[in-house]
Design a protein around this motif. Structure first.
Motif, PDB file in Angstrom:
ATOM      1  N   LYS A  97     -21.821 -63.632 -23.853  1.00 20.09           N
ATOM      2  CA  LYS A  97     -21.333 -64.703 -24.724  1.00 20.09           C
ATOM      3  C   LYS A  97     -22.433 -65.712 -25.004  1.00 20.09           C
ATOM      4  CE  LYS A  97     -16.460 -64.556 -23.438  1.00 20.09           C
ATOM      5  NZ  LYS A  97     -15.378 -65.263 -22.738  1.00 20.09           N
ATOM      6  N   ALA A  98     -23.251 -66.018 -23.996  1.00 26.04           N
ATOM      7  CA  ALA A  98     -24.354 -66.965 -24.176  1.00 26.04           C
ATOM      8  C   ALA A  98     -25.365 -66.429 -25.190  1.00 26.04           C
ATOM      9  CB  ALA A  98     -25.039 -67.243 -22.845  1.00 26.04           C
ATOM     10  N   ALA A  99     -25.679 -65.140 -25.107  1.00 23.45           N
ATOM     11  CA  ALA A  99     -26.633 -64.533 -26.046  1.00 23.45           C
ATOM     12  C   ALA A  99     -26.095 -64.577 -27.471  1.00 23.45           C
ATOM     13  CB  ALA A  99     -26.931 -63.098 -25.626  1.00 23.45           C
ATOM     14  N   VAL A 100     -24.811 -64.273 -27.639  1.00 21.58           N
ATOM     15  CA  VAL A 100     -24.193 -64.307 -28.971  1.00 21.58           C
ATOM     16  C   VAL A 100     -24.192 -65.732 -29.509  1.00 21.58           C
ATOM     17  CG1 VAL A 100     -22.014 -63.997 -30.220  1.00 21.58           C
ATOM     18  CG2 VAL A 100     -22.795 -62.238 -28.619  1.00 21.58           C
ATOM     19  N   ARG A 101     -23.831 -66.705 -28.653  1.00 22.14           N
ATOM     20  CA  ARG A 101     -23.801 -68.105 -29.074  1.00 22.14           C
ATOM     21  C   ARG A 101     -25.189 -68.567 -29.521  1.00 22.14           C
ATOM     22  NH1 ARG A 101     -25.333 -72.217 -26.576  1.00 22.14           N
ATOM     23  NH2 ARG A 101     -25.213 -71.340 -24.489  1.00 22.14           N
ATOM     24  N   LYS A 102     -26.224 -68.220 -28.748  1.00 17.56           N
ATOM     25  CA  LYS A 102     -27.597 -68.610 -29.109  1.00 17.56           C
ATOM     26  C   LYS A 102     -28.029 -67.987 -30.427  1.00 17.56           C
ATOM     27  CE  LYS A 102     -29.118 -69.492 -24.418  1.00 17.56           C
ATOM     28  NZ  LYS A 102     -29.846 -68.974 -23.264  1.00 17.56           N
ATOM     29  N   GLN A 103     -27.656 -66.731 -30.640  1.00 17.63           N
ATOM     30  CA  GLN A 103     -28.000 -66.052 -31.891  1.00 17.63           C
ATOM     31  C   GLN A 103     -27.312 -66.729 -33.082  1.00 17.63           C
ATOM     32  OE1 GLN A 103     -30.235 -63.693 -32.384  1.00 17.63           O
ATOM     33  NE2 GLN A 103     -29.829 -63.665 -34.578  1.00 17.63           N
ATOM     34  N   LEU A 104     -26.043 -67.091 -32.917  1.00 21.04           N
ATOM     35  CA  LEU A 104     -25.319 -67.775 -33.992  1.00 21.04           C
ATOM     36  C   LEU A 104     -25.937 -69.140 -34.279  1.00 21.04           C
ATOM     37  CD1 LEU A 104     -21.623 -66.889 -33.067  1.00 21.04           C
ATOM     38  CD2 LEU A 104     -22.916 -66.087 -35.051  1.00 21.04           C
ATOM     39  N   GLU A 105     -26.325 -69.870 -33.238  1.00 20.89           N
ATOM     40  CA  GLU A 105     -26.959 -71.175 -33.430  1.00 20.89           C
ATOM     41  C   GLU A 105     -28.278 -71.018 -34.184  1.00 20.89           C
ATOM     42  OE1 GLU A 105     -27.317 -72.805 -29.489  1.00 20.89           O
ATOM     43  OE2 GLU A 105     -25.192 -73.336 -29.396  1.00 20.89           O
ATOM     44  N   ARG A 106     -29.056 -69.990 -33.837  1.00 21.60           N
ATOM     45  CA  ARG A 106     -30.328 -69.731 -34.494  1.00 21.60           C
ATOM     46  C   ARG A 106     -30.110 -69.436 -35.975  1.00 21.60           C
ATOM     47  NH1 ARG A 106     -32.142 -65.519 -31.449  1.00 21.60           N
ATOM     48  NH2 ARG A 106     -32.352 -66.920 -29.694  1.00 21.60           N
ATOM     49  N   GLN A 107     -29.095 -68.613 -36.297  1.00 22.19           N
ATOM     50  CA  GLN A 107     -28.796 -68.280 -37.684  1.00 22.19           C
ATOM     51  C   GLN A 107     -28.387 -69.530 -38.469  1.00 22.19           C
ATOM     52  OE1 GLN A 107     -25.778 -65.249 -37.393  1.00 22.19           O
ATOM     53  NE2 GLN A 107     -27.263 -63.594 -37.164  1.00 22.19           N
ATOM     54  N   GLN A 108     -27.584 -70.382 -37.839  1.00 23.89           N
ATOM     55  CA  GLN A 108     -27.155 -71.616 -38.521  1.00 23.89           C
ATOM     56  C   GLN A 108     -28.340 -72.523 -38.804  1.00 23.89           C
ATOM     57  OE1 GLN A 108     -24.115 -73.093 -35.903  1.00 23.89           O
ATOM     58  NE2 GLN A 108     -22.500 -71.851 -36.823  1.00 23.89           N
ATOM     59  N   GLU A 109     -29.267 -72.617 -37.851  1.00 20.42           N
ATOM     60  CA  GLU A 109     -30.457 -73.442 -38.064  1.00 20.42           C
ATOM     61  C   GLU A 109     -31.301 -72.903 -39.219  1.00 20.42           C
ATOM     62  OE1 GLU A 109     -32.732 -73.853 -34.481  1.00 20.42           O
ATOM     63  OE2 GLU A 109     -31.042 -74.701 -33.389  1.00 20.42           O
ATOM     64  N   GLU A 110     -31.472 -71.586 -39.259  1.00 25.02           N
ATOM     65  CA  GLU A 110     -32.276 -70.972 -40.307  1.00 25.02           C
ATOM     66  C   GLU A 110     -31.636 -71.167 -41.684  1.00 25.02           C
ATOM     67  OE1 GLU A 110     -32.719 -66.899 -39.059  1.00 25.02           O
ATOM     68  OE2 GLU A 110     -34.080 -67.442 -37.438  1.00 25.02           O
ATOM     69  N   GLU A 111     -30.323 -71.091 -41.757  1.00 21.71           N
ATOM     70  CA  GLU A 111     -29.629 -71.273 -43.034  1.00 21.71           C
ATOM     71  C   GLU A 111     -29.673 -72.718 -43.481  1.00 21.71           C
ATOM     72  OE1 GLU A 111     -25.729 -69.713 -42.388  1.00 21.71           O
ATOM     73  OE2 GLU A 111     -26.452 -67.648 -42.254  1.00 21.71           O
ATOM     74  N   GLY A 112     -29.735 -73.638 -42.528  1.00 16.09           N
ATOM     75  CA  GLY A 112     -29.749 -75.067 -42.841  1.00 16.09           C
ATOM     76  C   GLY A 112     -31.104 -75.570 -43.291  1.00 16.09           C
ATOM     77  N   ILE A 113     -32.146 -74.803 -43.068  1.00 17.93           N
ATOM     78  CA  ILE A 113     -33.508 -75.242 -43.414  1.00 17.93           C
ATOM     79  C   ILE A 113     -33.800 -75.029 -44.881  1.00 17.93           C
ATOM     80  CG2 ILE A 113     -35.973 -74.801 -43.013  1.00 17.93           C
ATOM     81  CD1 ILE A 113     -35.276 -74.217 -40.123  1.00 17.93           C
TER      82      ILE A 113
END
Length: 113
Positions: A97-113
């Protein structure tokens, strides 16, 4: 006052006999704590964080050696930590779950840039 363990974030709580380990209490209330060694303090997978250690018996030498200083951050081994009062045990996030959460956070950051 008896011994009691409350598990966070599950919110489940159980009264236990003094001297019961956090791991045994978790099994009675059906809270999943990962372990591979069956409670022998060998795998270190059952680490939990305890904000106030006053509700636990003092740490034995084996647990102290296994934790290697993590006890200073509030960690205890659920298979070794014996409940003598009220304890709030914070369970670590499941690694998958931690790995999935980190991956989702990374994707959100990339989309927000």
């Amino acid at each position: 006052m008896g011994a009691r363990v409350t598990f966070v974030p599950d919110g489940k709580s159980i009264e236990v006999r003094p001297g019961t380990t956090i791991l045994d209490a978790s099994r009675k209330v059906r809270v999943q704590i990962r372990t591979r060694c069956g409670g022998k303090a060998a795998c270190l997978m059952c680490k939990v964080r305890v904000a106030d250690p006053a509700g636990l018996a003092p740490m034995n030498q084996n647990e102290r050696l296994k934790l290697g200083g993590l006890e200073e951050q509030g960690y205890r081994l659920a298979c070794q930590a014996k409940v003598v009062g009220h304890v709030i045990a914070e369970l670590p996030e499941d690694p998958l779950k931690a790995a999935v959460r980190k991956q989702l956070e990374r994707q959100q950051e990339e989309e927000g840039i």
